[in-house]
Scaffold this motif. Sequence first.
Motif, PDB file in Angstrom:
ATOM      1  N   UNK A 175       1.155  -1.150  -0.208  1.00  0.00           N
ATOM      2  CA  UNK A 175      -0.030   0.122  -0.089  1.00  0.00           C
ATOM      3  C   UNK A 175       0.930   1.250  -0.503  1.00  0.00           C
ATOM      4  N   UNK A 176       1.644   1.100  -0.988  1.00  0.00           N
ATOM      5  CA  UNK A 176       2.734   2.259  -0.948  1.00  0.00           C
ATOM      6  C   UNK A 176       3.109   2.012  -2.522  1.00  0.00           C
ATOM      7  N   UNK A 177       4.254   3.324  -2.477  1.00  0.00           N
ATOM      8  CA  UNK A 177       4.732   3.185  -4.058  1.00  0.00           C
ATOM      9  C   UNK A 177       4.040   5.207  -4.447  1.00  0.00           C
ATOM     10  N   UNK A 178       5.567   4.948  -5.699  1.00  0.00           N
ATOM     11  CA  UNK A 178       5.279   6.580  -6.251  1.00  0.00           C
ATOM     12  C   UNK A 178       3.876   6.727  -6.789  1.00  0.00           C
ATOM     13  N   UNK A 179       3.109   7.684  -6.728  1.00  0.00           N
ATOM     14  CA  UNK A 179       1.736   7.949  -7.692  1.00  0.00           C
ATOM     15  C   UNK A 179       2.015   9.456  -7.982  1.00  0.00           C
ATOM     16  N   UNK A 180       1.013   9.088  -9.624  1.00  0.00           N
ATOM     17  CA  UNK A 180       1.311  10.087  -9.856  1.00  0.00           C
ATOM     18  C   UNK A 180      -0.162  11.318  -9.346  1.00  0.00           C
ATOM     19  N   UNK A 181       0.249  12.409  -9.329  1.00  0.00           N
ATOM     20  CA  UNK A 181      -0.536  13.714  -8.840  1.00  0.00           C
ATOM     21  C   UNK A 181      -1.156  15.047  -9.806  1.00  0.00           C
ATOM     22  N   UNK A 182      -2.015  15.327  -9.472  1.00  0.00           N
ATOM     23  CA  UNK A 182      -2.457  16.587 -10.413  1.00  0.00           C
ATOM     24  C   UNK A 182      -2.144  17.769  -9.352  1.00  0.00           C
ATOM     25  N   UNK A 183      -1.855  18.862  -9.901  1.00  0.00           N
ATOM     26  CA  UNK A 183      -1.804  19.551  -8.373  1.00  0.00           C
ATOM     27  C   UNK A 183      -2.044  20.904  -8.378  1.00  0.00           C
ATOM     28  N   UNK A 184      -3.015  21.557  -8.069  1.00  0.00           N
ATOM     29  CA  UNK A 184      -3.447  22.979  -7.410  1.00  0.00           C
ATOM     30  C   UNK A 184      -3.088  23.340  -6.953  1.00  0.00           C
TER      31      UNK A 184
ATOM     32  N   UNK B 223      -4.323  12.210  -7.019  1.00  0.00           N
ATOM     33  CA  UNK B 223      -4.040  11.303  -8.001  1.00  0.00           C
ATOM     34  C   UNK B 223      -4.687  11.244  -9.265  1.00  0.00           C
ATOM     35  N   UNK B 224      -3.555  11.195 -10.183  1.00  0.00           N
ATOM     36  CA  UNK B 224      -4.404  11.282 -11.585  1.00  0.00           C
ATOM     37  C   UNK B 224      -4.013   9.340 -11.683  1.00  0.00           C
ATOM     38  N   UNK B 225      -5.575   9.714 -13.326  1.00  0.00           N
ATOM     39  CA  UNK B 225      -5.802   8.183 -13.044  1.00  0.00           C
ATOM     40  C   UNK B 225      -4.290   7.489 -14.452  1.00  0.00           C
ATOM     41  N   UNK B 226      -3.965   8.207 -14.659  1.00  0.00           N
ATOM     42  CA  UNK B 226      -2.553   7.359 -15.190  1.00  0.00           C
ATOM     43  C   UNK B 226      -1.817   7.093 -14.449  1.00  0.00           C
ATOM     44  N   UNK B 227      -1.910   6.925 -12.671  1.00  0.00           N
ATOM     45  CA  UNK B 227      -1.696   6.064 -10.940  1.00  0.00           C
ATOM     46  C   UNK B 227      -2.345   4.809 -12.004  1.00  0.00           C
ATOM     47  N   UNK B 228      -3.258   4.790 -12.059  1.00  0.00           N
ATOM     48  CA  UNK B 228      -4.301   3.172 -12.194  1.00  0.00           C
ATOM     49  C   UNK B 228      -3.364   2.787 -13.742  1.00  0.00           C
ATOM     50  N   UNK B 229      -2.976   3.743 -14.672  1.00  0.00           N
ATOM     51  CA  UNK B 229      -3.125   3.028 -15.309  1.00  0.00           C
ATOM     52  C   UNK B 229      -1.886   2.381 -15.568  1.00  0.00           C
TER      53      UNK B 229
END
Lengths: 234, 234
Positions: free
Chosen positions: B35-44, B86-92
Amino acid sequence: GRISPQKKKSDVRIKSVLSKMFNSMAKVNYDIDKKDGNVIVNVGYVGKEYYDDVLDILKEAYKKGLGISNRFGIKEEDGLIKISTICASTLDGIFSSYGVPIIPCYGGILEVEEDNERFIDIISYEGSSLDPHEVFFNKVDCETSILAGFREIPMCAREDLIDLVKALGWNGIKEIGRPNNEVYGVSVEKNMCGVVTIGGMNPLTMIKEHEIPIKINALHEIVKFSELVEYDKI
Amino acid sequence: GRISPQKKKSDVRIKSVLSKMFNSMAKVNYDIDKKDGNVIVNVGYVGKEYYDDVLDILKEAYKKGLGISNRFGIKEEDGLIKISTICASTLDGIFSSYGVPIIPCYGGILEVEEDNERFIDIISYEGSSLDPHEVFFNKVDCETSILAGFREIPMCAREDLIDLVKALGWNGIKEIGRPNNEVYGVSVEKNMCGVVTIGGMNPLTMIKEHEIPIKINALHEIVKFSELVEYDKI
């Protein structure tokens, strides 16, 4: 995923803008020798108080080479001024009807300053349900950037296209690339040539840039070329 | 025309957003068991004065099922509040790393009202140089319409994906279609299944909908999942 161009009973199926463009192209019957026939136009509306300003801007757009052909439409309708400019799909329709298979690929923003012309953003027609120029309308200034389109033709049709463009005598084709060569940063499929067109909406974009409120119609219209007026006669 | 994903010396060559997504996917190393590791996020970014409002909105977004996973990021940076979702590219990236070849096809607007869910506009990732959700950010209200993505998987991987989604335990996959069936109005290539994902930016869109000025970063960031905070703990 695929945006299917076939008609389906279901209203749910999403349609690509490319399929709409093919439908529009089929309605073009402009005759190069007779210099008349049906053409496709983009339509925008402004308030009556802007009539003189709009004419000045359209004349300026034409001088800058941002109008397709040498004609446009302007008339009063329901208390507003209706402006029509020729859409690049008209070029597709004409060339196709004269035997050059021209395939619309992208709509985009072409950066035009400093002898370094290149597409800075593009959206494919096939892969989009909305008109890319609708997306980019507010992002070009018609000084450093313009709306432009990217098409492909088979390399064997390159000479025919050059002849047709000359015979047609219209402004609108910015560049016909060499076989297999990229044009302004966009590459082509094997044995194809890239053809870059001026976006038909650029004059309407210039009106927007002059801070005149303009409403762009979602749908294009078909009109007879002879019903339009010449930019030179403004 | 083709947007080439290969790197070229020339800076002119335009890149598709799909090639950027493939690069991002490769950086994801989230481990489902750990339940850990690098993920991609959108930032605002929003102003500090909106901190409490933003927390309320993010909590609301999560309750409505509009956040991917159960975590998000919020911290002060340079006098502003930085929000990461979290960006959907993380799921990909996760599904790919676990052996399911998932191909991003479109970003779009999914109409979600009245049991008649369907995509009303889509732009292909491969055929676009800009992020479709950047185009659609201002056009969804997160009530009647949301940002959503469309992906494809080979039909042979359908069961594996269902198992992975269950093991992952995250919100984010809205629908896994049956082989060769269209999903929400978008059709798939032969022997593929459509997979619809929630757009990672929806919580940021909700902030925009509440009339809080928010600046969205053009680039995504890579963060460790454990550094994010749980929506439930707000």
